[in-house]
Design a protein around this motif. Structure first.
Motif, PDB file in Angstrom:
ATOM      1  N   VAL A  55      37.631  49.136  79.029  1.00 41.05           N
ATOM      2  CA  VAL A  55      37.197  47.925  78.188  1.00 41.05           C
ATOM      3  C   VAL A  55      37.427  48.080  76.668  1.00 41.05           C
ATOM      4  N   ASP A  99      34.141  44.059  74.268  1.00 37.38           N
ATOM      5  CA  ASP A  99      32.926  44.011  74.909  1.00 37.38           C
ATOM      6  C   ASP A  99      31.960  42.813  74.356  1.00 37.38           C
ATOM      7  N   ASP A 100      31.929  41.728  74.748  1.00 31.68           N
ATOM      8  CA  ASP A 100      31.026  40.398  74.122  1.00 31.68           C
ATOM      9  C   ASP A 100      31.259  40.435  72.575  1.00 31.68           C
ATOM     10  N   LYS A 147      32.561  47.168  70.456  1.00 35.35           N
ATOM     11  CA  LYS A 147      31.411  46.228  70.181  1.00 35.35           C
ATOM     12  C   LYS A 147      31.476  46.128  68.735  1.00 35.35           C
ATOM     13  N   SER A 195      35.361  39.355  75.632  1.00 36.58           N
ATOM     14  CA  SER A 195      35.683  40.510  76.259  1.00 36.58           C
ATOM     15  C   SER A 195      37.146  40.487  76.922  1.00 36.58           C
ATOM     16  N   SER A 234      31.739  35.601  72.003  1.00 31.51           N
ATOM     17  CA  SER A 234      31.644  36.401  73.306  1.00 31.51           C
ATOM     18  C   SER A 234      32.645  36.838  74.061  1.00 31.51           C
TER      19      SER A 234
END
Length: 253
Positions: A23, A26-27, A217, A16, A14
Protein backbone atom coordinates in the motif's frame (compact mmCIF):
# COMPACT_ATOMS: atom_id res chain seq x y z
CA UNK A 1 -10.66 25.21 9.22
CA UNK A 2 -10.07 23.92 5.67
CA UNK A 3 -10.39 26.10 2.60
CA UNK A 4 -13.55 25.90 0.50
CA UNK A 5 -13.30 23.78 -2.65
CA UNK A 6 -13.28 26.86 -4.88
CA UNK A 7 -10.04 28.05 -3.25
CA UNK A 8 -8.14 24.78 -3.84
CA UNK A 9 -5.56 24.54 -6.61
CA UNK A 10 -5.36 20.82 -5.84
CA UNK A 11 -7.90 18.78 -3.90
CA UNK A 12 -7.07 15.19 -2.98
CA UNK A 13 -9.96 13.20 -1.55
CA UNK A 14 -9.95 9.65 -0.16
CA UNK A 15 -7.10 8.60 -2.46
CA UNK A 16 -5.72 5.07 -2.16
CA UNK A 17 -3.13 3.28 -4.27
CA UNK A 18 -1.18 0.02 -4.03
CA UNK A 19 1.61 -1.66 -5.94
CA UNK A 20 0.32 -5.21 -5.67
CA UNK A 21 0.28 -6.05 -1.95
CA UNK A 22 2.22 -2.90 -0.96
CA UNK A 23 0.00 0.00 0.00
CA UNK A 24 1.52 3.32 -1.12
CA UNK A 25 -1.40 5.63 -0.25
CA UNK A 26 -4.20 4.84 2.17
CA UNK A 27 -7.30 7.09 2.14
CA UNK A 28 -5.26 10.27 1.64
CA UNK A 29 -7.08 13.62 1.67
CA UNK A 30 -5.71 17.18 1.72
CA UNK A 31 -5.86 20.50 -0.18
CA UNK A 32 -3.30 22.80 -1.76
CA UNK A 33 -4.71 26.35 -1.59
CA UNK A 34 -4.44 28.66 -4.59
CA UNK A 35 -1.28 30.71 -4.06
CA UNK A 36 1.53 29.87 -1.64
CA UNK A 37 3.63 26.80 -0.94
CA UNK A 38 2.38 23.54 0.53
CA UNK A 39 5.17 21.24 1.68
CA UNK A 40 4.40 17.54 1.42
CA UNK A 41 6.75 16.38 4.14
CA UNK A 42 7.55 12.75 4.81
CA UNK A 43 10.36 10.21 5.17
CA UNK A 44 11.64 8.34 2.15
CA UNK A 45 9.07 5.73 1.17
CA UNK A 46 6.14 7.62 2.65
CA UNK A 47 4.25 7.77 -0.67
CA UNK A 48 5.16 11.31 -1.76
CA UNK A 49 6.44 10.43 -5.23
CA UNK A 50 3.50 8.10 -5.85
CA UNK A 51 1.14 10.94 -5.04
CA UNK A 52 2.84 13.28 -7.51
CA UNK A 53 2.94 10.58 -10.17
CA UNK A 54 -0.83 10.12 -9.79
CA UNK A 55 -1.40 13.88 -9.86
CA UNK A 56 0.64 14.08 -13.07
CA UNK A 57 -1.66 11.51 -14.66
CA UNK A 58 1.06 8.90 -15.19
CA UNK A 59 -0.82 6.11 -13.42
CA UNK A 60 -4.40 4.93 -13.81
CA UNK A 61 -6.67 6.94 -11.47
CA UNK A 62 -7.19 4.91 -8.28
CA UNK A 63 -10.10 4.95 -5.81
CA UNK A 64 -10.68 8.51 -4.62
CA UNK A 65 -10.34 11.76 -6.55
CA UNK A 66 -7.79 14.34 -7.65
CA UNK A 67 -9.00 17.71 -8.92
CA UNK A 68 -6.91 20.60 -10.25
CA UNK A 69 -8.71 23.95 -10.24
CA UNK A 70 -11.98 22.01 -10.31
CA UNK A 71 -10.94 19.67 -13.16
CA UNK A 72 -11.06 16.00 -12.19
CA UNK A 73 -8.04 13.97 -13.31
CA UNK A 74 -10.26 10.95 -13.98
CA UNK A 75 -12.81 12.68 -16.22
CA UNK A 76 -11.00 15.78 -17.55
CA UNK A 77 -7.26 14.99 -17.45
CA UNK A 78 -6.31 17.33 -20.31
CA UNK A 79 -7.91 20.34 -18.65
CA UNK A 80 -6.28 19.43 -15.34
CA UNK A 81 -2.83 18.91 -16.84
CA UNK A 82 -3.07 22.18 -18.79
CA UNK A 83 -3.17 24.06 -15.46
CA UNK A 84 -0.19 22.18 -14.04
CA UNK A 85 3.60 22.46 -14.24
CA UNK A 86 5.71 19.52 -13.09
CA UNK A 87 9.35 19.00 -12.11
CA UNK A 88 10.08 15.34 -11.40
CA UNK A 89 12.74 14.05 -9.04
CA UNK A 90 14.70 12.53 -11.93
CA UNK A 91 16.02 15.13 -14.44
CA UNK A 92 14.21 15.17 -17.79
CA UNK A 93 16.18 17.73 -19.81
CA UNK A 94 17.90 16.82 -23.06
CA UNK A 95 21.57 17.26 -22.18
CA UNK A 96 22.65 17.78 -25.78
CA UNK A 97 20.24 20.65 -26.44
CA UNK A 98 20.83 24.18 -25.23
CA UNK A 99 18.79 25.71 -22.46
CA UNK A 100 16.75 27.69 -24.99
CA UNK A 101 16.20 24.65 -27.21
CA UNK A 102 14.87 22.62 -24.29
CA UNK A 103 12.39 25.37 -23.51
CA UNK A 104 11.30 25.79 -27.14
CA UNK A 105 10.62 22.05 -27.50
CA UNK A 106 8.40 22.12 -24.41
CA UNK A 107 6.57 25.23 -25.61
CA UNK A 108 5.92 23.61 -28.99
CA UNK A 109 4.42 20.56 -27.30
CA UNK A 110 2.03 22.90 -25.49
CA UNK A 111 1.14 24.68 -28.73
CA UNK A 112 2.51 28.07 -27.67
CA UNK A 113 3.04 30.54 -30.56
CA UNK A 114 6.68 31.37 -31.28
CA UNK A 115 6.46 35.04 -30.30
CA UNK A 116 4.78 34.21 -26.99
CA UNK A 117 7.32 31.47 -26.38
CA UNK A 118 10.26 33.82 -26.84
CA UNK A 119 8.72 36.44 -24.54
CA UNK A 120 7.98 33.93 -21.80
CA UNK A 121 11.40 32.31 -22.16
CA UNK A 122 13.07 35.68 -21.70
CA UNK A 123 10.96 36.41 -18.63
CA UNK A 124 11.54 33.06 -16.92
CA UNK A 125 15.24 32.90 -17.72
CA UNK A 126 15.70 36.41 -16.34
CA UNK A 127 13.75 35.63 -13.18
CA UNK A 128 15.84 32.51 -12.55
CA UNK A 129 19.17 34.21 -13.40
CA UNK A 130 19.71 32.04 -16.47
CA UNK A 131 19.67 34.56 -19.32
CA UNK A 132 23.42 34.33 -19.84
CA UNK A 133 23.21 30.52 -20.04
CA UNK A 134 20.43 30.32 -22.67
CA UNK A 135 22.79 29.33 -25.48
CA UNK A 136 24.74 26.75 -23.48
CA UNK A 137 24.11 23.04 -23.69
CA UNK A 138 22.45 21.68 -20.56
CA UNK A 139 25.32 19.22 -20.22
CA UNK A 140 27.58 22.14 -19.28
CA UNK A 141 25.37 23.29 -16.39
CA UNK A 142 25.70 22.28 -12.76
CA UNK A 143 22.86 20.55 -10.90
CA UNK A 144 21.39 23.73 -9.47
CA UNK A 145 21.21 25.47 -12.83
CA UNK A 146 19.66 22.39 -14.45
CA UNK A 147 16.92 22.43 -11.81
CA UNK A 148 16.28 26.11 -12.52
CA UNK A 149 15.95 25.31 -16.22
CA UNK A 150 13.38 22.62 -15.39
CA UNK A 151 11.40 25.08 -13.29
CA UNK A 152 11.55 27.71 -16.05
CA UNK A 153 10.32 25.09 -18.52
CA UNK A 154 7.46 24.06 -16.22
CA UNK A 155 6.29 27.68 -15.98
CA UNK A 156 6.27 28.53 -19.70
CA UNK A 157 2.57 27.72 -20.20
CA UNK A 158 1.57 29.77 -17.11
CA UNK A 159 0.29 26.96 -14.87
CA UNK A 160 -1.71 27.70 -11.73
CA UNK A 161 -0.16 24.74 -9.87
CA UNK A 162 3.52 23.75 -9.79
CA UNK A 163 4.45 20.25 -8.60
CA UNK A 164 8.03 19.73 -7.41
CA UNK A 165 9.12 16.21 -6.45
CA UNK A 166 12.15 16.54 -4.15
CA UNK A 167 13.80 18.98 -6.59
CA UNK A 168 16.89 19.56 -4.43
CA UNK A 169 18.08 15.94 -4.33
CA UNK A 170 21.82 15.86 -4.97
CA UNK A 171 22.35 19.61 -4.61
CA UNK A 172 24.74 21.19 -2.12
CA UNK A 173 23.40 23.25 0.80
CA UNK A 174 23.88 26.76 -0.71
CA UNK A 175 22.31 25.67 -4.02
CA UNK A 176 19.40 24.03 -2.17
CA UNK A 177 18.80 27.21 -0.19
CA UNK A 178 18.86 29.36 -3.33
CA UNK A 179 16.38 27.09 -5.12
CA UNK A 180 14.01 27.07 -2.14
CA UNK A 181 14.14 30.87 -2.04
CA UNK A 182 13.44 31.13 -5.80
CA UNK A 183 10.38 28.90 -5.59
CA UNK A 184 8.94 30.80 -2.63
CA UNK A 185 9.49 34.06 -4.50
CA UNK A 186 7.60 32.66 -7.50
CA UNK A 187 4.66 31.73 -5.29
CA UNK A 188 4.65 35.17 -3.68
CA UNK A 189 5.10 37.19 -6.88
CA UNK A 190 2.72 35.26 -9.14
CA UNK A 191 0.17 33.80 -6.72
CA UNK A 192 1.34 30.38 -7.90
CA UNK A 193 0.24 27.33 -5.91
CA UNK A 194 3.19 25.03 -5.23
CA UNK A 195 3.20 21.47 -3.92
CA UNK A 196 6.79 20.72 -2.87
CA UNK A 197 7.60 17.19 -1.73
CA UNK A 198 10.59 16.81 0.57
CA UNK A 199 11.96 14.92 3.57
CA UNK A 200 14.15 17.89 4.52
CA UNK A 201 12.62 20.09 7.21
CA UNK A 202 14.86 23.09 6.46
CA UNK A 203 13.15 23.44 3.05
CA UNK A 204 9.88 24.40 4.76
CA UNK A 205 9.36 28.15 5.29
CA UNK A 206 7.47 29.64 8.22
CA UNK A 207 4.57 30.74 6.02
CA UNK A 208 4.11 27.38 4.27
CA UNK A 209 1.33 24.91 4.80
CA UNK A 210 2.48 21.40 5.70
CA UNK A 211 1.05 17.99 4.93
CA UNK A 212 2.87 15.22 6.81
CA UNK A 213 2.69 11.88 5.01
CA UNK A 214 3.99 8.74 6.70
CA UNK A 215 3.45 5.07 5.88
CA UNK A 216 0.85 5.91 3.23
CA UNK A 217 -1.31 8.05 5.51
CA UNK A 218 -1.70 11.78 6.17
CA UNK A 219 -0.62 12.38 9.75
CA UNK A 220 -1.21 16.15 9.77
CA UNK A 221 -2.36 19.03 7.56
CA UNK A 222 -1.76 22.47 9.04
CA UNK A 223 0.20 25.73 8.65
CA UNK A 224 3.86 25.31 9.58
CA UNK A 225 3.39 27.96 12.26
CA UNK A 226 0.65 25.91 13.92
CA UNK A 227 2.83 22.80 14.04
CA UNK A 228 5.68 24.84 15.52
CA UNK A 229 3.36 26.36 18.13
CA UNK A 230 2.04 22.93 19.09
CA UNK A 231 5.37 21.08 19.16
CA UNK A 232 8.04 23.72 19.80
CA UNK A 233 9.69 23.27 16.40
CA UNK A 234 8.97 21.73 13.04
CA UNK A 235 11.61 19.09 13.73
CA UNK A 236 9.78 18.08 16.91
CA UNK A 237 6.47 18.03 15.05
CA UNK A 238 7.90 15.84 12.29
CA UNK A 239 9.42 13.42 14.81
CA UNK A 240 6.15 13.15 16.73
CA UNK A 241 3.95 12.78 13.67
CA UNK A 242 6.09 10.06 12.10
CA UNK A 243 6.41 8.09 15.33
CA UNK A 244 4.79 4.70 15.83
CA UNK A 245 2.13 4.02 16.88
CA UNK A 246 0.64 6.87 14.79
CA UNK A 247 -0.80 9.90 16.60
CA UNK A 248 -4.26 11.24 16.04
CA UNK A 249 -4.24 13.25 12.79
CA UNK A 250 -3.97 17.00 13.29
CA UNK A 251 -6.65 18.94 11.44
CA UNK A 252 -5.90 21.76 9.02
CA UNK A 253 -6.14 25.24 10.45
Amino acid sequence: MTEPAAAAALAVRSLSFAYGPRVALDDVSFRVPAGGVTALLGPNGAGKSTLLTLTAGLLRPPPGSLTVLGHDMATAPRKALARMGIVFQQPTLDLDLTVAQNLRVFAALHGLPRRRTEARMAEELDRLDLTARAGEKVRALNGGHRRRVEIARALLHRPALLLLDEPTVGLDVPTRAALVAHVHALALDDGLAVLWTTHLIDEVAAGDRVVVLHKAKVRAEAPAATLVADHGSLANAFAALTADPPPVQEAAQ
